[in-house]
Design a protein around this motif. Sequence first.
Motif, PDB file in Angstrom:
ATOM      1  N   THR A  10       1.027   6.046  -7.027  1.00 43.95           N
ATOM      2  CA  THR A  10       0.546   4.976  -7.907  1.00 43.95           C
ATOM      3  C   THR A  10       1.646   4.461  -8.843  1.00 43.95           C
ATOM      4  O   THR A  10       1.667   3.279  -9.173  1.00 43.95           O
ATOM      5  CB  THR A  10      -0.663   5.417  -8.754  1.00 43.95           C
TER       6      THR A  10
ATOM      7  N   MET B 164       0.839  -1.204   0.000  1.00 41.20           N
ATOM      8  CA  MET B 164       0.000   0.000   0.000  1.00 41.20           C
ATOM      9  C   MET B 164       0.867   1.244   0.000  1.00 41.20           C
ATOM     10  O   MET B 164       2.082   1.164   0.282  1.00 41.20           O
ATOM     11  CB  MET B 164      -0.965  -0.002   1.186  1.00 41.20           C
TER      12      MET B 164
ATOM     13  N   THR C  25       0.730   5.740  -1.458  1.00 36.50           N
ATOM     14  CA  THR C  25      -0.046   6.769  -2.148  1.00 36.50           C
ATOM     15  C   THR C  25       0.491   7.069  -3.533  1.00 36.50           C
ATOM     16  O   THR C  25      -0.160   7.735  -4.329  1.00 36.50           O
ATOM     17  CB  THR C  25      -0.039   8.074  -1.323  1.00 36.50           C
TER      18      THR C  25
ATOM     19  N   PRO D 166      -6.258  -1.255  -0.357  1.00 36.18           N
ATOM     20  CA  PRO D 166      -6.647   0.140  -0.535  1.00 36.18           C
ATOM     21  C   PRO D 166      -6.163   1.008   0.629  1.00 36.18           C
ATOM     22  O   PRO D 166      -6.064   0.525   1.753  1.00 36.18           O
ATOM     23  CB  PRO D 166      -8.175   0.072  -0.586  1.00 36.18           C
TER      24      PRO D 166
ATOM     25  N   GLU E 121      -2.160  -5.220  -3.881  1.00 36.73           N
ATOM     26  CA  GLU E 121      -2.428  -3.892  -3.325  1.00 36.73           C
ATOM     27  C   GLU E 121      -3.652  -3.882  -2.410  1.00 36.73           C
ATOM     28  O   GLU E 121      -4.708  -4.403  -2.760  1.00 36.73           O
ATOM     29  CB  GLU E 121      -2.614  -2.867  -4.453  1.00 36.73           C
TER      30      GLU E 121
ATOM     31  N   PHE F  72      -7.641   3.942   1.610  1.00 38.71           N
ATOM     32  CA  PHE F  72      -8.745   4.909   1.581  1.00 38.71           C
ATOM     33  C   PHE F  72      -8.545   6.087   2.535  1.00 38.71           C
ATOM     34  O   PHE F  72      -8.083   5.924   3.659  1.00 38.71           O
ATOM     35  CB  PHE F  72     -10.063   4.222   1.951  1.00 38.71           C
TER      36      PHE F  72
END
Length: 520
Positions: free
Chosen positions: A412, A408, A410, A433, A431, A435
């Motif tokens: 991409t 994980m 931020t 999430p 991966e 959120f």
Amino acid sequence: MLNLKDILNGISSESKKMEWGNMKITIAKELDKTQDVLFLGLFEEDKDNGKSFSKELAEEVEEAMTRKAFSRKFGDIYGAKFSHSYKKVAVVGLGEKKDFSVEKVRQALGKMVTTTKGWSFSSFCTNVVEKVKTGADAELLGRAAAEGLLLANYNFNKYLAKDKQEKKKPLSMVSLQWNGGNDFSEGLKVGRVVVEATNWVRDLVNEPANVVNSEYMEKMAKQVASQYGSVKLKVLNKAELEKEGMGSLLGVNAGSQNPPKLLVLEYTGSKKGKYTAFLGKGITFDSGGYNLKPTKYIEDMKTDMAGAAAVMAAVKVAAELKIKKNLLGVMPLCENMVDATAQHPGDIVRAYNGKTIEIGNTDAEGRLVLCDALAYTEAKYAPEVMIDLATLTGACVVALGYYAAGVMGTDTELLGKLKDAGEVSGDRVWELPFFEEYQDWMDGSISDLNNISTKGKGYEAGSITAGVFLAKFVEKAKWAHVDIAGSAYWMVDGAYLSKGATGSGVRLLSYYLMGNQEKE
Ligand code: BES
Ligand code: ZN
Ligand code: ZN
């Protein structure tokens, strides 16, 4: 992309015979009749069932197929009575051509190794890589072949009596039929470097906690630094950790007789480019602390330094392959123990970056050592990328099991690169999430943060909330967190990895490095 000429300088690509550890791997144009076992690969589409090799074999295989003793499904192996000049001849199902991949090469060769060991033979030859070469990247095929063979040949027998060791002897030789170019043998060499580092990690993780402690890990790191001129080691001992204000890391080690350490291996592989930092959780034993782990959960916790070991091995691979990148291997090393001096649940500690953390649970210690390491690394080295590897959460084992690490973050692009490296190397990541809704779940009530989730029932999305905690200690760097709690240590045998430590993360980071070098 990987520049083979650069990483192989000094090694002649002409040499066809290479000896790696205990297994010799040979490439030959023909099937090598001097080996104990012959494995012939058969795709489901192959209708001749080995006839091109021998009519008698094909008849026996067809007969075995009618009584369902063999199919051409992937991984199915049939040991024939027909033996030709070998001690044994076997056919190996390769499944449908369209499903074939480099990972299947690892698996098929791994199965051949374990099957040969099971038959108590010590060598084999096979046509499998020759058979699948069309359309494949020969260099990747070579890497995968070396990986499948040498990972499957690994064992951890050192504490067994000699006679028991004899029974589990590794293979001495494998001959691969190959009629293609030199890229394949160059790939074999790269694969060998990666696997040797991986098997080294398996040894470190399989060794018990009464052997592998922070000082032992320091000794290993010193060996890496003395072996390569391109690698330097910096050691922060307790006094320096105190001076730097790493209260979070120090709190974890408070109940231990072993000293805490932060090791930084610095590899210089390029004249330009910012650092990439790999950081690995190095808990040499995780008892849980006062939130003590129960029976069935505590026994394997010698494995809680698998992240640190993988990071150290990745630095070794980078140095060995002369990867064009500047790299840091950061290893916070502690032991999470129970003692009168150990930290209490409810204690509040101050991390390197000044943030206060309430210890909601002493067993959520991995994040407590990594957070100081992340903040320190960013402050001192300003890396462009930080990737941490950690046996961080039981929740990740529940979610993904053994066959992928959780990832994980931020960024991409970075996540995409890790997913690619995982896919090609077979050391997969999946991966989870990240959120927005979870980003305040680790906020404290009387401190900045709590080391366990303070919302809901406290256990929801346990792997993600652990990642959320770590994210609070990263400011500018592109960052990804890889949870290897399930992938680092298997309770079952696989096609080429056996029960026990797997070296998870080494192939992932090595392939990532090979594919992301500085363009000089
Ligand atoms: N080292 C464990 C995680 C772990 C579990 C690794 C199983 C490998 C296999 C970690 O330190 C831990 O105990 N995490 C806790 C966190 C919880 C208290 C929030 C867990 O997962 O239970
Ligand atoms: Zn723990
Ligand atoms: Zn742990």
